[in-house]
Scaffold this active site. Structure first.
Site, short mmCIF file in Angstrom:
data_model
loop_
_atom_site.label_atom_id
_atom_site.label_comp_id
_atom_site.label_asym_id
_atom_site.label_seq_id
_atom_site.Cartn_x
_atom_site.Cartn_y
_atom_site.Cartn_z
N GLY A 119 0.76 -1.22 -0.06
CA GLY A 119 -0.09 -0.15 0.09
C GLY A 119 1.00 1.33 0.25
O GLY A 119 1.78 1.34 -0.81
N CYS A 120 0.39 2.21 0.79
CA CYS A 120 1.16 3.27 0.75
C CYS A 120 2.63 3.26 1.25
O CYS A 120 3.26 4.29 1.20
CB CYS A 120 0.33 4.51 1.96
SG CYS A 120 -1.47 4.82 1.17
#
Length: 354
Positions: free
Chosen positions: A137-138
């Site tokens: 993800g981020c």
């Protein structure tokens, strides 16, 4: 030592403003019992504009995961090469100088990875290594920097290319009506970033140490529920409070390096939202202005997932960079809850011949 050079960043041409986001949320969810709360949370993100890969009329449709993923693949192939080329030019390297491509993305799926397509389409060497990262993800932007650092430490003459491609708008799910989902509909944007880590020479951040930290028992706080309709993003209401347990990990990494995380010259931090930056400022004991590059990314682009860290770094370059030997911290946060952290010093070294 490995040097992280100037990132190249591109956002799509379709723009949605905060005002338009609020109007859409109010009209599409007029009967939602928590609509006032959702609107207030969206407004408090501070996101003024976001860029999306399709017009908003298309974004709000849901033709199914198969069609969405086709858009992801076609748009990535259309948009990534120009960003990669600018990053190579800024690092004063050719495709044939790159030894590994680290590709990060959590908003679409391709196999073979886009790395294989890039090698064939842009004339990278056939022996270029490929490291696709799809499930951080981020945090993947920070992880890509750290894996590039590791690679160039193992192979000191090597060069690594980092590519982040995030089309968060393709994960919009019109049936997800939880407050967290409504908030995300007003927070995330689309963006592409690329940067080179040179094993020798280059101007930018000379990477010196990296580390990871996972907050125990938080793996369900940020996650995808994968269904026939695609990726359904789940965000726990406790996520904004995670900087209190993560700040000590940042302090520990700096302390291992003989530095004080509260007394560095620059900070490149993932802008997950304003609460993340506010809390980290508090717990690291640094002024809010220390995160001005991350705040600018959040305001102008929204949360562009793994590309945030590279865009924040690009803004430091745009400001003229830092003084030679200035010390800094980079950090990305994402599912797990995971922190990917790096320490480095600014260098204005003259590029060496490769």
């Amino acid at each position: 030592m490995a040097t992280l050079c100037r990132p190249s960043v591109s956002v799509p041409e379709h723009v949605i403003t905060m005002e338009e986001t609020l109007e859409l949320a109010a009209s599409r969810h007029a009967g939602h019992p928590q609509l006032p709360l959702a609107l207030r949370l969206i407004e408090n993100t501070g996101v003024r504009t976001r860029h999306i890969v399709q017009p908003i009329e298309e974004t709000l449709k849901h033709p199914g995961f198969e069609d969405r993923n086709k858009v992801y693949a076609s748009e990535a192939k259309a948009r990534v090469p120009a960003v990669v080329q600018r990053a190579l030019d800024d690092a004063e390297l050719l495709t044939t100088d790159i030894d590994v491509i680290i590709y990060v993305s959590c908003t679409g799926f391709m196999m073979p990875s886009l790395t294989a397509w890039l090698i064939n389409s842009m004339d990278f060497s056939s022996d270029t290594r490929q490291i696709p990262i799809a499930q951080l993800g981020c945090a993947a932007g920070g992880a890509a920097i750290n894996r590039a650092h590791d690679f160039c430490t193992a192979y000191p003459e090597a060069n690594a290319l980092i590519v982040a491609c995030e089309f968060c708008s393709l994960c919009y799910q019109p049936t997800d009506l939880g407050v967290g989902s409504l908030l995300c509909n007003g927070l995330f944007g689309d963006g592409i970033a690329a940067a080179v880590v040179r094993g020798r020479g280059g101007t930018g951040i000379q990477l010196e140490r990296n580390g990871s930290y996972l907050i125990p028992k938080t793996e369900e706080w940020i996650m995808y529920d994968v269904r026939a309709t695609g990726f359904h993003f789940l965000l726990d209401k406790r996520v904004p409070g995670t900087m209190e347990p993560l700040a000590p990990a940042l302090h520990d990494l700096a302390r291992q390096h003989g530095w004080d995380a509260s007394n560095l010259d620059f900070y490149i931090i993932h802008a997950g939202g304003p609460r993340i930056l506010d809390d980290l400022s508090k717990f690291l004991e640094v002024p809010p202005d220390a995160f001005r590059f991350s705040r600018a990314t959040l305001t102008e682009y929204g949360n562009i997932a793994s590309a945030v860290v590279l865009d924040a770094l690009r803004r430091l370059f745009d400001e003229g960079g830092a003084e030679h030997a200035a010390r800094g911290l980079l950090a990305g946060f994402g599912p797990g809850i995971t922190a990917e952290m790096a320490l480095g010093s600014w260098t204005n070294s003259t590029n060496e011949t490769t």
